[in-house]
Design an enzyme around this catalytic site. Sequence first.
Site, PDB file in Angstrom:
ATOM      1  N   LYS A  76       0.837  -1.207   0.000  1.00  0.00           N
ATOM      2  CA  LYS A  76       0.000   0.000   0.000  1.00  0.00           C
ATOM      3  C   LYS A  76       0.871   1.256   0.000  1.00  0.00           C
ATOM      4  O   LYS A  76       0.620   2.198  -0.761  1.00  0.00           O
ATOM      5  CB  LYS A  76      -0.889  -0.011   1.257  1.00  0.00           C
ATOM      6  N   ASN A  77       1.905   1.257   0.844  1.00  0.00           N
ATOM      7  CA  ASN A  77       2.673   2.485   1.042  1.00  0.00           C
ATOM      8  C   ASN A  77       3.653   2.788  -0.086  1.00  0.00           C
ATOM      9  O   ASN A  77       4.266   3.851  -0.099  1.00  0.00           O
ATOM     10  CB  ASN A  77       3.377   2.451   2.406  1.00  0.00           C
ATOM     11  N   CYS A  85      -4.530   8.071  10.242  1.00  0.00           N
ATOM     12  CA  CYS A  85      -4.797   7.308  11.459  1.00  0.00           C
ATOM     13  C   CYS A  85      -4.654   8.190  12.687  1.00  0.00           C
ATOM     14  O   CYS A  85      -3.909   9.168  12.689  1.00  0.00           O
ATOM     15  CB  CYS A  85      -3.772   6.194  11.588  1.00  0.00           C
ATOM     16  N   ARG A 134       1.437  14.087  13.613  1.00  0.00           N
ATOM     17  CA  ARG A 134       1.827  13.937  12.216  1.00  0.00           C
ATOM     18  C   ARG A 134       1.867  15.257  11.436  1.00  0.00           C
ATOM     19  O   ARG A 134       1.146  15.448  10.452  1.00  0.00           O
ATOM     20  CB  ARG A 134       0.927  12.905  11.530  1.00  0.00           C
ATOM     21  N   ASP A 145       4.866   0.034  12.006  1.00  0.00           N
ATOM     22  CA  ASP A 145       3.605  -0.514  11.493  1.00  0.00           C
ATOM     23  C   ASP A 145       3.395  -1.976  11.876  1.00  0.00           C
ATOM     24  O   ASP A 145       2.313  -2.524  11.646  1.00  0.00           O
ATOM     25  CB  ASP A 145       3.536  -0.355   9.964  1.00  0.00           C
ATOM     26  N   ARG A 169      -8.631  -0.193   5.267  1.00  0.00           N
ATOM     27  CA  ARG A 169      -7.768   0.834   4.665  1.00  0.00           C
ATOM     28  C   ARG A 169      -6.455   0.230   4.184  1.00  0.00           C
ATOM     29  O   ARG A 169      -5.869   0.717   3.218  1.00  0.00           O
ATOM     30  CB  ARG A 169      -7.450   1.941   5.676  1.00  0.00           C
TER      31      ARG A 169
HETATM   32  C1  EPZ Z   1       4.547   6.429   6.317  1.00  0.00           C
HETATM   33  O1  EPZ Z   1       3.870   7.542   6.880  1.00  0.00           O
HETATM   34  C2  EPZ Z   1       3.521   5.331   6.244  1.00  0.00           C
HETATM   35  N1  EPZ Z   1       2.405   5.758   5.432  1.00  0.00           N
HETATM   36  C3  EPZ Z   1       3.030   4.975   7.638  1.00  0.00           C
HETATM   37  O2  EPZ Z   1       2.200   3.847   7.479  1.00  0.00           O
HETATM   38  C4  EPZ Z   1       4.235   4.603   8.519  1.00  0.00           C
HETATM   39  O3  EPZ Z   1       3.775   4.403   9.827  1.00  0.00           O
HETATM   40  C5  EPZ Z   1       5.280   5.717   8.496  1.00  0.00           C
HETATM   41  O4  EPZ Z   1       5.645   6.027   7.126  1.00  0.00           O
HETATM   42  C6  EPZ Z   1       6.536   5.374   9.265  1.00  0.00           C
HETATM   43  O5  EPZ Z   1       7.104   4.209   8.735  1.00  0.00           O
HETATM   44  C7  EPZ Z   1       2.508   5.786   4.109  1.00  0.00           C
HETATM   45  O6  EPZ Z   1       3.531   5.462   3.536  1.00  0.00           O
HETATM   46  C8  EPZ Z   1       1.298   6.162   3.362  1.00  0.00           C
HETATM   47  P1  EPZ Z   1       6.811   9.773   8.281  1.00  0.00           P
HETATM   48  P2  EPZ Z   1       4.486   8.986   6.821  1.00  0.00           P
HETATM   49  O7  EPZ Z   1       6.755  11.012   7.494  1.00  0.00           O
HETATM   50  O8  EPZ Z   1       5.222   9.140   5.545  1.00  0.00           O
HETATM   51  C9  EPZ Z   1       6.736  13.007  11.824  1.00  0.00           C
HETATM   52  C10 EPZ Z   1       0.359   2.393   7.961  1.00  0.00           C
HETATM   53  O9  EPZ Z   1      -0.202   1.820   8.921  1.00  0.00           O
HETATM   54  N2  EPZ Z   1       6.768  14.060  10.780  1.00  0.00           N
HETATM   55  O10 EPZ Z   1       8.003   8.915   8.165  1.00  0.00           O
HETATM   56  O11 EPZ Z   1       3.418   9.923   7.141  1.00  0.00           O
HETATM   57  C11 EPZ Z   1       5.436  12.233  11.825  1.00  0.00           C
HETATM   58  O12 EPZ Z   1       4.451  12.919  12.527  1.00  0.00           O
HETATM   59  C12 EPZ Z   1       0.990   3.723   8.169  1.00  0.00           C
HETATM   60  O13 EPZ Z   1       0.426   1.914   6.820  1.00  0.00           O
HETATM   61  C13 EPZ Z   1       6.860  15.381  11.167  1.00  0.00           C
HETATM   62  O14 EPZ Z   1       6.901  15.715  12.345  1.00  0.00           O
HETATM   63  O15 EPZ Z   1       5.509   8.892   8.022  1.00  0.00           O
HETATM   64  C14 EPZ Z   1       5.861  10.929  12.460  1.00  0.00           C
HETATM   65  O16 EPZ Z   1       5.856  11.055  13.841  1.00  0.00           O
HETATM   66  C15 EPZ Z   1       0.414   4.632   9.117  1.00  0.00           C
HETATM   67  N3  EPZ Z   1       6.936  16.352  10.199  1.00  0.00           N
HETATM   68  C16 EPZ Z   1       7.302  10.746  11.979  1.00  0.00           C
HETATM   69  O17 EPZ Z   1       7.722  12.047  11.556  1.00  0.00           O
HETATM   70  C17 EPZ Z   1       6.924  16.046   8.869  1.00  0.00           C
HETATM   71  O18 EPZ Z   1       6.972  16.963   8.037  1.00  0.00           O
HETATM   72  C18 EPZ Z   1       7.489   9.798  10.822  1.00  0.00           C
HETATM   73  O19 EPZ Z   1       6.581  10.150   9.798  1.00  0.00           O
HETATM   74  C19 EPZ Z   1       6.834  14.692   8.492  1.00  0.00           C
HETATM   75  C20 EPZ Z   1       6.762  13.709   9.460  1.00  0.00           C
END
Ligand code: EPZ
Length: 433
Positions: free
Chosen positions: A27-28, A121, A126, A315, A412
């Site tokens: 998915k991701n 979620c 985030r 995840d 989802r």
């Molecule tokens: C991706 O989310 C995945 N989603 C998530 O999958 C996964 O949990 C996550 O990566 C971590 O592996 C998709 O790929 C669609 P991040 P993403 O940016 O890209 C913070 C699932 O169950 N952050 O690496 O949104 C953020 O809040 C899910 O399939 C900021 O603070 O994750 C988080 O705490 C849910 N500012 C951390 O970084 C930013 O500008 C990591 O987020 C960006 C992120």
Amino acid sequence: MTTDTFIIQGLAGQKKLKGTVRINGAKNAALKAMAAAILCDSPVLLENIPHNDDVETLAEILRKLGASVVWKDHQLEIDPRNIHSTSIDAELAQKMRASVVLTGPLLARFGKVTFPAPGGCVIGARPIDQFIAGYKKMGATVDEQENQQVISAAQLQGTEIFFDFQTVGGTETLMMAATLAEGTTVLKNCAMEPEIANVAEWLNKCGADIQGAGTTTIVIKGTAKRLLKATTYVTVPDRIEAGSFLLLGALCASDLVISDCRPDHMESVISLLKSSGVPIRTTKDQVIIEGNTLPIGSFKSFNIRTHEYPGFPTDIQSPLVTFLTQATGESVVLETIYEGRFKFTEELIKMGANITMMNPREILIKGPTPLSQLPEGDILSAHDIRAGFAVVMAALTGKGSFTVNNVHLIDRGYEKLEEKLRAIGAQIERKVA
Ligand code: EPZ
């Protein structure tokens, strides 16, 4: 909102499931390839796309922008040529955070994008500050309005961007934006998830020049707005779905083949489970549980912290917690990526798990404890995609009959979960709302 429920008959700790589970495309990765289709000059064919609700939602957002998105079994054909809007639908975007990845390709190609605060979620705040800082460094102006942000740049400029921390979506989105920028962009402290390299390799086949995806430094030579030539994309197998089934198999299956996956993308999970005592072997594209006949409680407990790839994925944290409720001894689980991903443990505690919240990011599990049917009328809840899987897994391990609500959250990220589980012998029915 009324949603579907699952009715599950627990196996009371007996490892009765058996058979083969075929893993879908990730998915991701699929969601990012769908967004990247906007960078192409003609229709693209995306293969091995999982048919889950997040993919459907992104397809709907793309249609609202003017793209044509057509399903053919597990393929999606996306024609970006008629995109007439750069304003991401607010209501749909609230449903999924991944909608924010559309901002990169839209801004790079059309010079402007409007988007609402992204949803997703309920696992933490985030924010998207890293995206915004990156766009500004590439020369864009950002107009923050009450409910939306408008980002504009007639031509993005190559630059050097250091992410304050590793962000999967931030890395992918700025990488996509940089493909059509003028000059070279160097992204540093990038996330290294295999889904990023999967999308980058495909973009290179389409004519992009991206080096280093899958490492912490990615160098992109931009095309100065020349669109990419569409070629077929094939989604990498879903390591999170595969890891989820591996954990479920450890508790509920005597023999289970997890096929069409990439064991080399799951090393952190496989290695931990092997040391805990789960009989696992791997081939190039299968993870196999074989002769898993020792009684529940025979696996050893361990401590774990979630980590960016190649560390233990956040995840898979929730299915792992269910697993650890059945391991012997104490386990500490530290969640380093999100500040709110343990709420689902309330469901496991209702069933009899011994879990103590030490602080919002850390729990202590004492196992094994039997997981039992709830009092008449009580039901279990899916809190997010992965926590939903963890609760289904707990119900299958437990004794008695269980009802799980909020199944739309599981939908989802997992395609037809109940059908996959029934095919290996589980008793699970969907009650449509
Ligand atoms: C991706 O989310 C995945 N989603 C998530 O999958 C996964 O949990 C996550 O990566 C971590 O592996 C998709 O790929 C669609 P991040 P993403 O940016 O890209 C913070 C699932 O169950 N952050 O690496 O949104 C953020 O809040 C899910 O399939 C900021 O603070 O994750 C988080 O705490 C849910 N500012 C951390 O970084 C930013 O500008 C990591 O987020 C960006 C992120």
